[in-house]
Design a protein around this motif. Structure first.
Motif, PDB file in Angstrom:
ATOM      1  N   ASP A 257       0.801  -1.229   0.000  1.00 19.87           N
ATOM      2  CA  ASP A 257       0.000   0.000   0.000  1.00 19.87           C
ATOM      3  C   ASP A 257       0.833   1.279   0.000  1.00 19.87           C
ATOM      4  O   ASP A 257       0.282   2.382   0.151  1.00 19.87           O
ATOM      5  N   ALA A 258       2.169   1.177  -0.193  1.00 24.15           N
ATOM      6  CA  ALA A 258       2.995   2.389  -0.191  1.00 24.15           C
ATOM      7  C   ALA A 258       2.874   3.156  -1.505  1.00 24.15           C
ATOM      8  O   ALA A 258       2.872   4.382  -1.515  1.00 24.15           O
ATOM      9  N   HIS A 259       2.760   2.431  -2.628  1.00 22.02           N
ATOM     10  CA  HIS A 259       2.729   3.077  -3.938  1.00 22.02           C
ATOM     11  C   HIS A 259       1.339   3.645  -4.196  1.00 22.02           C
ATOM     12  O   HIS A 259       0.341   2.922  -4.170  1.00 22.02           O
ATOM     13  N   LEU A 260       1.288   4.961  -4.479  1.00 20.25           N
ATOM     14  CA  LEU A 260       0.002   5.627  -4.687  1.00 20.25           C
ATOM     15  C   LEU A 260      -0.263   5.969  -6.146  1.00 20.25           C
ATOM     16  O   LEU A 260      -1.407   5.887  -6.606  1.00 20.25           O
ATOM     17  N   ALA A 261       0.762   6.388  -6.892  1.00 21.12           N
ATOM     18  CA  ALA A 261       0.515   6.831  -8.265  1.00 21.12           C
ATOM     19  C   ALA A 261       1.822   6.854  -9.052  1.00 21.12           C
ATOM     20  O   ALA A 261       2.910   6.967  -8.481  1.00 21.12           O
ATOM     21  N   GLY A 262       1.693   6.781 -10.412  1.00 13.51           N
ATOM     22  CA  GLY A 262       2.824   6.938 -11.309  1.00 13.51           C
ATOM     23  C   GLY A 262       3.821   5.803 -11.251  1.00 13.51           C
ATOM     24  O   GLY A 262       3.696   4.867 -10.475  1.00 13.51           O
ATOM     25  N   TRP A 263       4.819   5.850 -12.076  1.00 16.80           N
ATOM     26  CA  TRP A 263       5.907   4.902 -12.201  1.00 16.80           C
ATOM     27  C   TRP A 263       5.385   3.454 -12.236  1.00 16.80           C
ATOM     28  O   TRP A 263       4.225   3.188 -11.939  1.00 16.80           O
ATOM     29  N   LYS A 264       6.230   2.525 -12.627  1.00 14.45           N
ATOM     30  CA  LYS A 264       5.839   1.118 -12.723  1.00 14.45           C
ATOM     31  C   LYS A 264       6.740   0.263 -11.844  1.00 14.45           C
ATOM     32  O   LYS A 264       7.882   0.627 -11.554  1.00 14.45           O
ATOM     33  N   GLN A 265       6.234  -0.907 -11.469  1.00 14.30           N
ATOM     34  CA  GLN A 265       7.013  -1.809 -10.637  1.00 14.30           C
ATOM     35  C   GLN A 265       7.815  -2.774 -11.510  1.00 14.30           C
ATOM     36  O   GLN A 265       7.301  -3.348 -12.464  1.00 14.30           O
ATOM     37  N   ALA A 266       9.086  -2.924 -11.175  1.00 11.75           N
ATOM     38  CA  ALA A 266       9.967  -3.852 -11.885  1.00 11.75           C
ATOM     39  C   ALA A 266      10.037  -5.166 -11.116  1.00 11.75           C
ATOM     40  O   ALA A 266      11.110  -5.710 -10.860  1.00 11.75           O
ATOM     41  N   TYR A 267       8.902  -5.679 -10.776  1.00  5.74           N
ATOM     42  CA  TYR A 267       8.809  -6.953 -10.065  1.00  5.74           C
ATOM     43  C   TYR A 267       7.400  -7.501 -10.271  1.00  5.74           C
ATOM     44  O   TYR A 267       6.511  -6.810 -10.802  1.00  5.74           O
ATOM     45  N   GLY A 268       7.190  -8.732  -9.874  1.00  6.59           N
ATOM     46  CA  GLY A 268       5.879  -9.327 -10.067  1.00  6.59           C
ATOM     47  C   GLY A 268       5.693 -10.591  -9.257  1.00  6.59           C
ATOM     48  O   GLY A 268       6.622 -11.088  -8.615  1.00  6.59           O
ATOM     49  N   THR A 269       4.470 -11.119  -9.302  1.00  4.81           N
ATOM     50  CA  THR A 269       4.121 -12.383  -8.668  1.00  4.81           C
ATOM     51  C   THR A 269       3.817 -13.397  -9.762  1.00  4.81           C
ATOM     52  O   THR A 269       3.035 -13.106 -10.681  1.00  4.81           O
ATOM     53  N   ALA A 270       4.455 -14.553  -9.684  1.00  4.63           N
ATOM     54  CA  ALA A 270       4.330 -15.557 -10.746  1.00  4.63           C
ATOM     55  C   ALA A 270       2.907 -16.104 -10.831  1.00  4.63           C
ATOM     56  O   ALA A 270       2.322 -16.513  -9.821  1.00  4.63           O
ATOM     57  N   ARG A 271       2.361 -16.088 -12.044  1.00  8.14           N
ATOM     58  CA  ARG A 271       1.067 -16.719 -12.312  1.00  8.14           C
ATOM     59  C   ARG A 271       1.293 -18.168 -12.697  1.00  8.14           C
ATOM     60  O   ARG A 271       0.614 -19.068 -12.226  1.00  8.14           O
ATOM     61  N   PHE A 272       2.249 -18.387 -13.584  1.00  4.78           N
ATOM     62  CA  PHE A 272       2.721 -19.735 -13.903  1.00  4.78           C
ATOM     63  C   PHE A 272       4.084 -19.589 -14.568  1.00  4.78           C
ATOM     64  O   PHE A 272       4.471 -18.511 -15.013  1.00  4.78           O
ATOM     65  N   GLY A 273       4.839 -20.683 -14.645  1.00  7.69           N
ATOM     66  CA  GLY A 273       6.169 -20.627 -15.219  1.00  7.69           C
ATOM     67  C   GLY A 273       6.665 -21.979 -15.665  1.00  7.69           C
ATOM     68  O   GLY A 273       6.079 -23.013 -15.346  1.00  7.69           O
ATOM     69  N   GLY A 274       7.750 -21.972 -16.428  1.00  7.86           N
ATOM     70  CA  GLY A 274       8.387 -23.192 -16.905  1.00  7.86           C
ATOM     71  C   GLY A 274       9.880 -23.014 -16.933  1.00  7.86           C
ATOM     72  O   GLY A 274      10.424 -22.073 -16.337  1.00  7.86           O
ATOM     73  N   ARG A 275      10.591 -23.891 -17.664  1.00  8.27           N
ATOM     74  CA  ARG A 275      12.045 -23.818 -17.698  1.00  8.27           C
ATOM     75  C   ARG A 275      12.565 -22.589 -18.442  1.00  8.27           C
ATOM     76  O   ARG A 275      13.694 -22.161 -18.211  1.00  8.27           O
ATOM     77  N   ASP A 276      11.744 -22.057 -19.357  1.00  8.73           N
ATOM     78  CA  ASP A 276      12.229 -20.949 -20.176  1.00  8.73           C
ATOM     79  C   ASP A 276      11.556 -19.626 -19.886  1.00  8.73           C
ATOM     80  O   ASP A 276      11.777 -18.641 -20.602  1.00  8.73           O
ATOM     81  N   GLY A 277      10.726 -19.532 -18.833  1.00  6.03           N
ATOM     82  CA  GLY A 277      10.123 -18.246 -18.551  1.00  6.03           C
ATOM     83  C   GLY A 277       9.061 -18.275 -17.477  1.00  6.03           C
ATOM     84  O   GLY A 277       8.757 -19.321 -16.891  1.00  6.03           O
ATOM     85  N   VAL A 278       8.488 -17.080 -17.228  1.00  4.77           N
ATOM     86  CA  VAL A 278       7.481 -16.929 -16.191  1.00  4.77           C
ATOM     87  C   VAL A 278       6.514 -15.834 -16.627  1.00  4.77           C
ATOM     88  O   VAL A 278       6.892 -14.875 -17.311  1.00  4.77           O
TER      89      VAL A 278
END
Length: 537
Positions: A257-278
């Motif tokens: 809840d710290a981020h309020l507006a603007g800029w983008k996050q350079a991170y994420g939560t995996a939805r699904f993945g394999g040996r060659d990507g996520v």
């Protein structure tokens, strides 16, 4: 981090000697995982100006060699005009038979050399020493400027030299070179891993007193917090700890809840993945934004592993090869957290839009209302560096902190803080309101007041990026974290009992003045003034 790479003058020969298979093509199997770069000797070297020639000997300007240090080295002197006896496209190549401190002896064959010609000792001299070589990472950050290397004797064919302690200059020779495409083959074998204390490498500031124990001493494999072979000791820490201040408050933009507006996050939560990507939940990255950068696992069974990104989509990341440092194939489960970009241990926010305003508020943090020095940390990826010059083209930032009394943002540094402001506790007041990360990935913004701390001990920050279209700028502005360092606390000292060290800490008091105050010396140098009964200007 934790990886290896090789720099060779002939990649074909290197593979035939140390590769698997020995087919002259490095990187064709899983046993050749570490990159190998080729820098042929004829493309670089150490250049000197010829002062004079006589009887097969050549005197060079600026040389300071040991006797016969350049013996058997291949030289090439570059002539001002083409000559009939040249044996290379731009001059003459010949082997050194010996040398003094300033003169190379070729034994003859240099009749056409003239004063004013340039002579180049090709490649890295076998005798070892220091090599001026600027190495940069994928963000054009300097990772090494001067490379120190060991030496072998002419009859030691196939030997290698290894640093006994990588933080020092002690070299040992190995009959069996520790070269190869796997970590087991590439790692240093000059010491017993279980016996010595490994070096502690950190590309940022220390955050607590205990980390001082990991600083190396002048002795091989010894830290200041240890005695003997790895036995813990707090003697040094107790002696020097009182002279250091590393307390502070760190605020990360990815906090809930710290981020309020603007800029983008350079991170994420995996939805699904394999040996060659996520694939991530709710990401919105620009197409191929992260190609060539790194994916770092922040949670899960492969936490801490990093992979090279080959391409990316709005919410997907593709990787290739094995990870560092664990040499593993990617394995991600739903819900695992990951970051993209520079691969630091904490994720970033970023923007590619000119004038984009990012706003964060850290509520209910319990920060005491006081004065603090405010630091921003992100990524330095646009400093142009040559051997002698540096130009900072990192995206300039406007940093504003919210004033909970006036209910508006205040620009940092605060207006009253000029370059001569004696109230700033760090004497680092920025000379411009446009702030740029320096080589430490950070920038000091000035100090803030109790008015910038909310009733619940919170803080609100706004960052605005500029000059992203500068041709020398990477086109990205980054934000990793904010740090509040405690500022001074107003008060009084007893001038009759204060030590010289305390007096010197006062603004405008030099060591000489502090000494005079401490001893109570008058203009004639006599100690007649103590005890002081009043202080006048």
């Amino acid at each position: 981090a934790g990886g290896y790479f090789y720099l060779t003058n002939n990649r074909d020969i290197f593979d035939r000697e140390h590769g698997s298979p020995k087919d002259g093509r490095w990187g064709t199997s899983s046993s050749e995982r570490h990159p190998c770069f080729e820098l042929p000797d004829e493309l670089w070297g150490v250049r000197y100006r010829v002062l004079s020639t006589e009887g097969g000997r050549m005197k060079c300007e600026g040389a300071r060699w040991r006797r016969d240090q350049m013996k058997y080295e291949l030289c090439e002197w570059h002539q001002r005009t083409p000559r009939s006896d040249q044996n290379s496209p731009i001059g003459i190549r010949i082997t050194v038979e010996g040398n003094t401190s300033t003169t190379l002896d070729f034994g003859g064959g240099i009749e056409s050399a003239r004063p004013g010609d340039d002579v180049v000792i090709l490649g890295m001299p076998r005798e070892g020493g220091f090599l001026s070589m600027t190495l940069k990472n994928e963000y054009d950050q300097i990772t090494a400027r001067t490379v120190n290397y060991g030496s072998t004797d002419p009859d030691e064919i196939g030997y290698s030299t290894e640093k006994f302690d990588p933080t020092h200059y002690t070299w040992v020779k190995s009959r069996v070179p520790t070269f190869g495409g796997t970590a087991r083959k590439a790692q240093n074998h000059s010491f017993a891993n279980a016996t010595y204390v490994k070096p502690y490498v950190k590309d940022n500031r220390f955050v607590n007193i205990a980390e001082l124990q990991k600083v190396r001493t002048a002795q091989d494999w010894q830290n200041i917090g240890l005695q003997g072979r790895g036995r813990s000791s707090t003697k040094v820490l107790k002696a020097i700890g009182k002279y250091f201040t590393v307390s502070g408050v760190r605020l990360d933009p990815e906090e809930k809840d710290a981020h309020l507006a603007g800029w983008k996050q350079a991170y994420g939560t995996a939805r699904f993945g394999g040996r060659d990507g996520v694939t991530a939940y709710s990401a919105s990255w620009e197409p191929n934004r992260w190609a060539g950068q790194r994916l770092r696992l922040l949670s899960g069974e492969q936490r801490g592993e990093q992979f090279v990104i080959t391409k990316s989509t709005e919410a997907g990341i593709n990787v290739a090869g094995y990870s560092t440092p664990g040499q593993k194939q990617l394995r991600v489960r739903e819900g695992d957290l990951f970051s993209v970009g520079p691969g630091y241990t904490t994720p970033f926010f970023y923007t590619t839009k000119e004038g984009d305003e990012g706003v964060w508020e850290w509520a209910n943090k319990g920060i005491e209302p006081a004065r603090y020095g405010l630091y921003l940390f992100g990524l330095n990826d646009s400093i142009l560096t040559t051997e002698f010059l540096e130009e900072n083209h990192n995206a300039p930032l406007d940093a504003d902190v919210y004033n909970y009394v006036t209910r508006q943002f205040d620009r940092l540094p605060l207006p009253r803080h000029t370059a001569t402001d004696v109230d700033d506790p760090y004497r680092l007041v920025p000379t411009s309101s446009r702030l740029q990360y320096d080589k430490s990935d950070g920038v000091y913004c000035g100090d803030i007041t109790p008015e910038h701390i909310s009733a619940s001990g919170g803080l609100k920050l706004r960052l605005t990026a500029h000059n992203l279209n500068d041709k020398h700028c990477s086109g990205i502005a980054w934000f990793d974290y904010l740090c509040l360092a405690p500022a001074y606390v107003g008060g009084k000292i007893n001038v009759n009992t204060a030590s010289e060290r305390v007096l010197t800490a006062l603004s405008g008091v030099s060591p000489d003045i502090a000494r005079a105050i401490f001893h109570g010396t008058d203009s004639s140098g006599r100690a007649t003034l103590k005890p002081y009964r009043n202080v006048t200007s």
